[in-house]
Design an enzyme around this catalytic site. Structure first.
Site, mmCIF file in Angstrom:
data_model
loop_
_atom_site.group_PDB
_atom_site.id
_atom_site.type_symbol
_atom_site.label_atom_id
_atom_site.label_comp_id
_atom_site.label_asym_id
_atom_site.label_seq_id
_atom_site.Cartn_x
_atom_site.Cartn_y
_atom_site.Cartn_z
ATOM 1 C CG HIS A 1 62.457 -25.261 45.556
ATOM 2 N ND1 HIS A 1 63.254 -26.458 45.576
ATOM 3 C CD2 HIS A 1 63.144 -24.385 44.428
ATOM 4 C CE1 HIS A 1 64.485 -26.632 44.708
ATOM 5 N NE2 HIS A 1 64.118 -25.461 43.893
HETATM 6 O O1 RIB Z 1 66.637 -23.561 47.607
HETATM 7 C C1 RIB Z 1 65.265 -22.702 46.796
HETATM 8 C C2 RIB Z 1 64.840 -21.876 47.671
HETATM 9 O O2 RIB Z 1 65.830 -20.761 47.422
HETATM 10 C C3 RIB Z 1 63.411 -21.132 47.169
HETATM 11 O O3 RIB Z 1 62.891 -20.624 48.199
HETATM 12 C C4 RIB Z 1 63.674 -20.352 46.099
HETATM 13 O O4 RIB Z 1 62.967 -19.387 45.811
HETATM 14 C C5 RIB Z 1 64.968 -19.710 46.778
HETATM 15 O O5 RIB Z 1 64.565 -18.775 47.599
#
Ligand code: RIB
Ligand code: CA
Length: 313
Positions: free
Chosen positions: A240
């Site tokens: 992500h």
């Molecule tokens: O939903 C994904 C996010 O939440 C990313 O930043 C992961 O590292 C968690 O922090």
């Protein structure tokens, strides 16, 4: 073109991949890592950030930030996704570096005052440090170039509740403050990050391209792949956090739509990020909300190539 950024992070396995991506790309100048709770407690996030800088040979400030949400009890963290150590339980030896004495919020304000209009704050964890920085320096939106976040879910379901993504859900009141500020806000949510799965072969290629940094991500992500592959026909994971950085390097990788953004803080819908696109409402509650640029499409193939090529540099 070089981009000065501050990476606000809760490392975290996809945070680690994003941090190494930023460190390696010639167009990105990381002024410092500001840490926040989220995937792990803030003490662990800070320690992990120091370890990542040490492994990458980066001598930049690492700051410890907020460890609690703006409102409500301590987080339960996401060790079930990132492991007890935040790095997939690979028991990587922690580095011995010192934290910068400033809080994450103070560092953000200090750097924004030092480089007015030049810094993009890239926030890839819950938004408590940015909310606190806004309280320390109400003029902050005029002092930063932009804010780009990994967070939210505009037109798709959440990953913590049916409506909320983890970074926003973890600190919905802080997110409401950040979304309500008058800065350029670019949101890379699950709309694009869940649309770009990565295979175990991608991890193997990262390691082949860069034994040290790619090898760390490969090893740490084995736990992460197991979490994401439950109830799936094939093994997969989602990086992500690298997307807002990739957008700085090559905006053509993404399609963004602009709308009025609101964050829900009520118990049922806590952390929902709702976007009113143009000509979809006459409600002042929405038309008076600040604008958000929301990523709604990504070129998976070109993005994957950018990651692999950058790790090879
Ligand atoms: O939903 C994904 C996010 O939440 C990313 O930043 C992961 O590292 C968690 O922090
Ligand atoms: Ca993160």
């Amino acid at each position: 073109m070089s981009h000065k950024i501050i990476l606000d992070t809760d490392p975290g396995i996809d945070d680690a991949m994003a941090i190494f991506f930023a460190f390696q790309h010639p167009d990105i100048d990381v002024l410092g890592l500001t840490t926040v709770y989220g995937n792990v407690p803030v003490e662990m996030a800070a320690k992990n950030a120091i370890t990542l800088c040490d492994l990458a040979g980066k001598n930049i400030p690492v700051c410890k930030g907020v460890g609690m949400p703006w409102v409500g009890p301590e987080s339960s963290y996401a060790h079930f996704v990132h492991g007890d150590d935040g790095f997939g339980n690979i028991n990587f030896p922690a580095a011995k570096g010192e934290l910068d004495p400033r809080s994450s919020a103070q560092f953000i304000v200090d750097m924004a005052r030092k480089y007015p209009g030049e810094i993009t704050i890239v926030a890839i964890g819950p938004l408590g440090n940015l909310a606190l920085a806004l309280r320390l320096e109400p003029e902050l939106p005029k002092l930063v170039k932009a804010v780009s976040i990994m967070g939210g879910a505009a037109f798709v379901r959440g990953n913590v509740t049916p409506v909320a993504e983890a970074n926003i859900w973890n600190d919905a009141h802080a997110a409401e403050i950040v979304f309500g500020a008058s800065w350029e806000l670019n949101m890379f949510g699950l709309d694009v990050t869940n649309a770009c799965p990565f295979s175990p072969e991608f991890l193997t290629q990262l390691k082949e391209n860069n034994q040290k940094l790619g090898g760390f991500v490969h090893d740490a992500a084995q736990f992460y792949v197991k979490f994401y592959s439950q109830n799936r026909d094939e093994d997969v994971c989602f990086f992500h956090d690298a997307m807002p950085i990739a957008h700085l390097i090559d905006p053509s990788l993404f399609e963004l739509q602009t709308g009025h953004g609101r964050v829900s803080t009520d118990p049922l819908n806590r952390g929902q990020t709702s976007i009113a696109l143009p000509n979809t409402t006459a409600s002042p509650d929405w038309l008076n909300a600040e604008l958000v640029n929301v990523a709604t499409k990504v070129d998976n193939e070109r993005l994957t190539k950018l990651y692999l090529d950058t790790y090879k540099l």
